[in-house]
Design a protein around this motif. Sequence first.
Motif, mmCIF file in Angstrom:
data_model
loop_
_atom_site.group_PDB
_atom_site.id
_atom_site.type_symbol
_atom_site.label_atom_id
_atom_site.label_comp_id
_atom_site.label_asym_id
_atom_site.label_seq_id
_atom_site.Cartn_x
_atom_site.Cartn_y
_atom_site.Cartn_z
ATOM 1 N N VAL A 18 0.623 -1.214 -0.033
ATOM 2 C CA VAL A 18 0.106 0.062 -0.019
ATOM 3 C C VAL A 18 1.197 1.031 -0.147
ATOM 4 O O VAL A 18 1.833 1.309 0.846
ATOM 5 C CB VAL A 18 -0.901 0.014 1.192
ATOM 6 N N ASP A 19 0.576 2.133 -0.815
ATOM 7 C CA ASP A 19 1.247 3.486 -0.795
ATOM 8 C C ASP A 19 0.344 4.455 -0.902
ATOM 9 O O ASP A 19 -0.579 4.560 -1.800
ATOM 10 C CB ASP A 19 2.091 3.506 -2.115
ATOM 11 N N SER A 20 0.219 5.490 0.124
ATOM 12 C CA SER A 20 -0.671 6.427 0.313
ATOM 13 C C SER A 20 -0.610 7.302 -1.103
ATOM 14 O O SER A 20 -1.691 8.397 -1.251
ATOM 15 C CB SER A 20 -0.373 7.272 1.509
ATOM 16 N N ARG A 21 0.356 7.536 -1.656
ATOM 17 C CA ARG A 21 0.452 8.440 -2.890
ATOM 18 C C ARG A 21 -0.499 8.036 -3.985
ATOM 19 O O ARG A 21 -0.698 8.865 -4.739
ATOM 20 C CB ARG A 21 1.918 8.519 -3.387
ATOM 21 N N LEU A 22 -1.010 6.918 -3.794
ATOM 22 C CA LEU A 22 -2.106 6.425 -5.000
ATOM 23 C C LEU A 22 -3.317 6.479 -4.386
ATOM 24 O O LEU A 22 -4.427 6.038 -5.135
ATOM 25 C CB LEU A 22 -1.641 4.847 -5.270
ATOM 26 N N SER A 23 -3.425 7.083 -3.290
ATOM 27 C CA SER A 23 -5.182 7.353 -2.702
ATOM 28 C C SER A 23 -5.676 8.186 -3.760
ATOM 29 O O SER A 23 -5.181 8.971 -4.445
ATOM 30 C CB SER A 23 -4.888 7.808 -1.374
ATOM 31 N N GLU A 24 -7.034 8.092 -3.937
ATOM 32 C CA GLU A 24 -7.766 8.967 -4.481
ATOM 33 C C GLU A 24 -7.806 10.357 -4.261
ATOM 34 O O GLU A 24 -7.232 10.621 -2.985
ATOM 35 C CB GLU A 24 -9.424 8.476 -4.553
ATOM 36 N N ILE A 25 -7.897 11.194 -5.015
ATOM 37 C CA ILE A 25 -7.905 12.554 -4.639
ATOM 38 C C ILE A 25 -8.962 13.002 -3.615
ATOM 39 O O ILE A 25 -10.129 12.289 -3.795
ATOM 40 C CB ILE A 25 -8.113 13.554 -6.135
ATOM 41 N N SER A 26 -8.571 13.921 -2.793
ATOM 42 C CA SER A 26 -9.779 14.243 -1.713
ATOM 43 C C SER A 26 -10.571 15.146 -2.195
ATOM 44 O O SER A 26 -10.191 16.369 -2.774
ATOM 45 C CB SER A 26 -9.079 14.708 -0.343
ATOM 46 N N TYR A 27 -11.778 15.225 -2.338
ATOM 47 C CA TYR A 27 -12.858 16.099 -2.588
ATOM 48 C C TYR A 27 -13.188 16.803 -1.387
ATOM 49 O O TYR A 27 -14.398 17.702 -1.385
ATOM 50 C CB TYR A 27 -13.868 15.143 -3.233
ATOM 51 N N GLY A 28 -12.569 16.775 -0.212
ATOM 52 C CA GLY A 28 -12.811 17.606 0.973
ATOM 53 C C GLY A 28 -14.130 17.331 1.527
ATOM 54 O O GLY A 28 -14.526 16.316 1.799
ATOM 55 N N GLN A 29 -14.947 18.483 1.673
ATOM 56 C CA GLN A 29 -16.236 18.398 2.349
ATOM 57 C C GLN A 29 -17.271 17.198 1.452
ATOM 58 O O GLN A 29 -18.289 16.826 2.085
ATOM 59 C CB GLN A 29 -16.730 19.757 2.602
ATOM 60 N N TRP A 30 -16.921 17.187 0.278
ATOM 61 C CA TRP A 30 -17.918 16.452 -0.519
ATOM 62 C C TRP A 30 -17.617 14.996 -0.564
ATOM 63 O O TRP A 30 -18.222 14.126 -1.347
ATOM 64 C CB TRP A 30 -17.481 16.845 -2.075
ATOM 65 N N ASN A 31 -16.502 14.579 0.322
ATOM 66 C CA ASN A 31 -16.053 12.808 0.331
ATOM 67 C C ASN A 31 -17.311 12.366 1.044
ATOM 68 O O ASN A 31 -17.682 12.751 1.717
ATOM 69 C CB ASN A 31 -14.842 12.824 1.215
ATOM 70 N N GLY A 32 -17.639 11.099 0.296
ATOM 71 C CA GLY A 32 -18.620 10.343 0.660
ATOM 72 C C GLY A 32 -20.068 10.830 0.163
ATOM 73 O O GLY A 32 -21.191 10.093 0.428
#
Length: 149
Positions: A18-32
């Motif tokens: 697992v490498d955190s650099r490959l995590s999805e872009i954060s959409y901030g308050q829109w996440n979820g």
Amino acid sequence: ALATSKIICNHTNINVRVDSRLSEISYGQWNGTAIADLKRQYTTYFDSETNDVYPHSIEINNGESFAHARKRVWTFVTEISREYPSQTILVVTHGWVIKNIISLCLNNTDGTAFKNPRNLSVSKIQVDPVTGKQKVCYYNRPLKGIGKL
């Protein structure tokens, strides 16, 4: 992506890393939040053709900038190509990350030039670890043999 990686690795001799650099872009308050709901409420922040947010969406969602996310993704690509110069590396991640790896290879300025890949599709790039030169071999091919996983 992690669950998919584990399924693949359970049937191969590949280890999950697992490498955190490959995590999805954060959409901030829109996440979820469901994309359909966001698109209705924030129409001008979505590209109807690609079904993705525009880079300027961080103005209201307090998410991660495209530039920051693309930099961390590309850092992974260049590092892994140097670490394993003559090996094939399987990367399992989310669509935004995949399309931005491809767009960075093509020198696209912000990653909005084309649609996200389909779920369970395969894309292939080659990176010369010495020169850094990239080649996009293919993008968004359907995964064959899924019944075997």
